[in-house]
Scaffold this motif. Sequence first.
Motif, PDB file in Angstrom:
ATOM      1  N   VAL A  55      59.449 100.320  45.360  1.00 45.66           N
ATOM      2  CA  VAL A  55      59.429 100.669  43.637  1.00 45.66           C
ATOM      3  C   VAL A  55      59.205  99.149  42.868  1.00 45.66           C
ATOM      4  CG1 VAL A  55      60.757 101.772  41.964  1.00 45.66           C
ATOM      5  CG2 VAL A  55      60.929 102.679  44.176  1.00 45.66           C
ATOM      6  N   THR A  56      57.891  99.925  41.938  1.00 45.21           N
ATOM      7  CA  THR A  56      57.609  98.542  40.791  1.00 45.21           C
ATOM      8  C   THR A  56      57.612  98.480  39.447  1.00 45.21           C
ATOM      9  OG1 THR A  56      55.063  98.623  40.400  1.00 45.21           O
ATOM     10  CG2 THR A  56      55.860  97.914  42.522  1.00 45.21           C
ATOM     11  N   GLY A  57      57.723  97.715  39.235  1.00 49.80           N
ATOM     12  CA  GLY A  57      57.935  98.286  37.169  1.00 49.80           C
ATOM     13  C   GLY A  57      56.191  98.947  37.436  1.00 49.80           C
ATOM     14  N   ALA A  58      56.088  99.138  35.761  1.00 48.40           N
ATOM     15  CA  ALA A  58      55.154  99.410  35.435  1.00 48.40           C
ATOM     16  C   ALA A  58      53.577  98.820  35.111  1.00 48.40           C
ATOM     17  CB  ALA A  58      55.272  99.427  33.310  1.00 48.40           C
ATOM     18  N   THR A  59      53.800  97.206  35.809  1.00 47.40           N
ATOM     19  CA  THR A  59      52.761  96.711  36.204  1.00 47.40           C
ATOM     20  C   THR A  59      52.808  96.366  38.001  1.00 47.40           C
ATOM     21  OG1 THR A  59      52.551  95.525  33.807  1.00 47.40           O
ATOM     22  CG2 THR A  59      50.997  94.569  35.611  1.00 47.40           C
ATOM     23  N   PRO A  60      51.806  96.914  38.670  1.00 44.15           N
ATOM     24  CA  PRO A  60      52.399  97.071  39.915  1.00 44.15           C
ATOM     25  C   PRO A  60      51.666  95.488  41.019  1.00 44.15           C
ATOM     26  CG  PRO A  60      51.407  98.588  39.434  1.00 44.15           C
ATOM     27  CD  PRO A  60      51.790  98.526  37.900  1.00 44.15           C
ATOM     28  N   ALA A  61      50.689  95.251  39.756  1.00 46.80           N
ATOM     29  CA  ALA A  61      50.085  93.954  40.139  1.00 46.80           C
ATOM     30  C   ALA A  61      51.156  92.544  40.194  1.00 46.80           C
ATOM     31  CB  ALA A  61      48.823  92.955  39.182  1.00 46.80           C
ATOM     32  N   ARG A  62      52.560  92.996  39.601  1.00 42.16           N
ATOM     33  CA  ARG A  62      53.391  91.851  39.282  1.00 42.16           C
ATOM     34  C   ARG A  62      54.316  91.944  40.736  1.00 42.16           C
ATOM     35  NH1 ARG A  62      56.920  90.886  34.796  1.00 42.16           N
ATOM     36  NH2 ARG A  62      57.510  89.247  35.895  1.00 42.16           N
ATOM     37  N   ALA A  63      54.010  92.606  41.799  1.00 41.52           N
ATOM     38  CA  ALA A  63      54.787  93.035  43.146  1.00 41.52           C
ATOM     39  C   ALA A  63      53.571  93.170  44.100  1.00 41.52           C
ATOM     40  CB  ALA A  63      55.571  94.534  43.431  1.00 41.52           C
ATOM     41  N   ALA A  64      52.355  92.556  43.635  1.00 45.80           N
ATOM     42  CA  ALA A  64      51.118  93.399  44.648  1.00 45.80           C
ATOM     43  C   ALA A  64      51.564  91.743  45.956  1.00 45.80           C
ATOM     44  CB  ALA A  64      50.248  92.637  44.606  1.00 45.80           C
ATOM     45  N   TRP A  65      52.133  90.504  45.958  1.00 48.70           N
ATOM     46  CA  TRP A  65      52.946  89.312  46.904  1.00 48.70           C
ATOM     47  C   TRP A  65      53.849  90.046  47.517  1.00 48.70           C
ATOM     48  CZ3 TRP A  65      57.835  88.194  47.772  1.00 48.70           C
ATOM     49  CH2 TRP A  65      58.852  89.082  46.469  1.00 48.70           C
ATOM     50  N   LEU A  66      54.447  91.712  47.163  1.00 47.42           N
ATOM     51  CA  LEU A  66      55.383  91.985  47.775  1.00 47.42           C
ATOM     52  C   LEU A  66      54.612  92.599  49.691  1.00 47.42           C
ATOM     53  CD1 LEU A  66      58.447  92.070  49.180  1.00 47.42           C
ATOM     54  CD2 LEU A  66      58.652  93.831  46.948  1.00 47.42           C
ATOM     55  N   VAL A  67      53.820  93.886  48.627  1.00 48.42           N
ATOM     56  CA  VAL A  67      52.762  94.396  49.715  1.00 48.42           C
ATOM     57  C   VAL A  67      52.068  93.961  49.945  1.00 48.42           C
ATOM     58  CG1 VAL A  67      51.363  96.752  49.210  1.00 48.42           C
ATOM     59  CG2 VAL A  67      53.291  96.543  47.737  1.00 48.42           C
ATOM     60  N   GLU A  68      51.662  93.482  49.849  1.00 51.60           N
ATOM     61  CA  GLU A  68      50.689  92.580  50.729  1.00 51.60           C
ATOM     62  C   GLU A  68      51.580  91.518  52.280  1.00 51.60           C
ATOM     63  OE1 GLU A  68      48.107  89.689  48.438  1.00 51.60           O
ATOM     64  OE2 GLU A  68      47.108  91.611  47.214  1.00 51.60           O
ATOM     65  N   GLY A  69      52.295  90.682  51.654  1.00 48.09           N
ATOM     66  CA  GLY A  69      53.201  90.482  52.654  1.00 48.09           C
ATOM     67  C   GLY A  69      53.654  91.039  53.129  1.00 48.09           C
ATOM     68  N   LEU A  70      53.882  92.213  53.095  1.00 47.31           N
ATOM     69  CA  LEU A  70      55.080  93.155  54.258  1.00 47.31           C
ATOM     70  C   LEU A  70      53.935  93.656  54.903  1.00 47.31           C
ATOM     71  CD1 LEU A  70      57.216  95.573  51.703  1.00 47.31           C
ATOM     72  CD2 LEU A  70      57.962  93.710  53.402  1.00 47.31           C
ATOM     73  N   ALA A  71      52.617  94.015  54.804  1.00 48.43           N
ATOM     74  CA  ALA A  71      51.612  94.345  55.552  1.00 48.43           C
ATOM     75  C   ALA A  71      51.135  93.068  56.977  1.00 48.43           C
ATOM     76  CB  ALA A  71      50.209  94.416  55.048  1.00 48.43           C
ATOM     77  N   ASP A  72      51.538  92.163  56.398  1.00 50.86           N
ATOM     78  CA  ASP A  72      51.410  90.748  57.309  1.00 50.86           C
ATOM     79  C   ASP A  72      52.655  90.771  58.213  1.00 50.86           C
ATOM     80  OD1 ASP A  72      48.860  90.216  55.845  1.00 50.86           O
ATOM     81  OD2 ASP A  72      49.742  88.780  54.434  1.00 50.86           O
ATOM     82  N   SER A  73      53.481  90.912  58.192  1.00 52.45           N
ATOM     83  CA  SER A  73      54.982  91.256  58.503  1.00 52.45           C
ATOM     84  C   SER A  73      54.674  92.387  59.244  1.00 52.45           C
ATOM     85  CB  SER A  73      55.902  91.110  57.672  1.00 52.45           C
ATOM     86  OG  SER A  73      56.163  89.692  56.705  1.00 52.45           O
ATOM     87  N   GLY A  74      54.017  92.855  59.063  1.00 56.51           N
ATOM     88  CA  GLY A  74      54.222  94.098  60.113  1.00 56.51           C
ATOM     89  C   GLY A  74      55.507  95.725  59.910  1.00 56.51           C
TER      90      GLY A  74
END
Length: 381
Positions: free
Chosen positions: A36-55
């Motif tokens: 769950v992100t704030g109104a600007t999901p781009a601010r959480a892109a680092w997390l979403v992309e990093g999770l994919a790298d973590s499996g």
Amino acid sequence: MTPFGFATATRIAFGPGVAAQALAAAPTMGARAFVVTGATPARAAWLVEGLADSGVAALAHACAGEPTVADAEAAVAAARGFGADLVIGVGGGAALDLAKAVAGLAQARDPLDHLEVVGRGLPLAGEPLPLIAVPTTAGTGAEVTANAVLGAPEHGRKVSLRDARLLPKLALVDPDLLIGLPRAVALASGLDAVVQVIEPYLSRMANPLTDALCRDAIPRGFAALPRLLAGEGGSAGARARADMAFTSLCGGLALANAKLGAVHGLAGVIGGRTTLAHGAICGRLAGPVLAATEAALPADHPIAPRCREVRGWIAATLGGDPAQGWETLAAFADAEGLPRIDIAGAEADVAKAAALSSSMKGAPVPLERAALEAALVACRP
């Protein structure tokens, strides 16, 4: 010493850069993360992309504003459809509240079974999904509280989903995430943060542990907020961000264990009737409502010296005469451009409805309805 209890997140990490710990912690808690992100999901892109790298598979879900019961139902449906076994909230208080609601209601049939005031207020039927909370504003302290605040527009209220198991498994408070925070958000959330260490300090349920947190955080927050709003750079800016983030964290810890008071009792009702941000409402109410609270205290009441102490901290950090501390706080809100509250002459109705709020249980003494109405009138445009 009066016996007391204290509950908080399973683990708290504080400091610049700690948000990155979410990437290492997530795989130990689940394989499919509903983010769950704030109104600007781009601010959480680092997390979403990093999770994919973590499996860890991740689905981002934006919280566009302060969440309603309907928003929570929609988010729960999305999380179920994704097969989420972990929830991560990264954003301001609204996003964290929605994340907690999703984690808590993942196994619920009807949210109204568990909502206070407008529902049955029952404990959650099943174990919530594990939750990681990463605040990106310094305000609500929602990363360490056991409730999710949801709007119920049809009732004209904001209400809580409350259960001790809603406390996050991991709270990551990273002051660096405040970089680039819009000034209006910093003002509203910062005022909310200081109010949330003042009210538990003046609460009839205060205890020695919450007192220790609040005594440090109240002057710290008042000193840091003008510096944060000024946009100081370098090490001075870093200190202001850290002090505000710490104040917010202390507020969450304190309110979860000592409750709040009339400011938040009124704010919950007003928030259901206006589009103003919660922090802006609390910041606007703070001066006149805290003045009314002190005026209602008998001279020998044990909280009376604390009111004088808080007024002294306001004067020491914002200037002015300590005797006029509440007025100085209200003037600061005006000078910084905080919006006023327009509830179209509904002060009597709001004061009446606020009496049912859970927050009111922390007020050091009950406030007469006329005093609450007068405080609300003082907040008009």
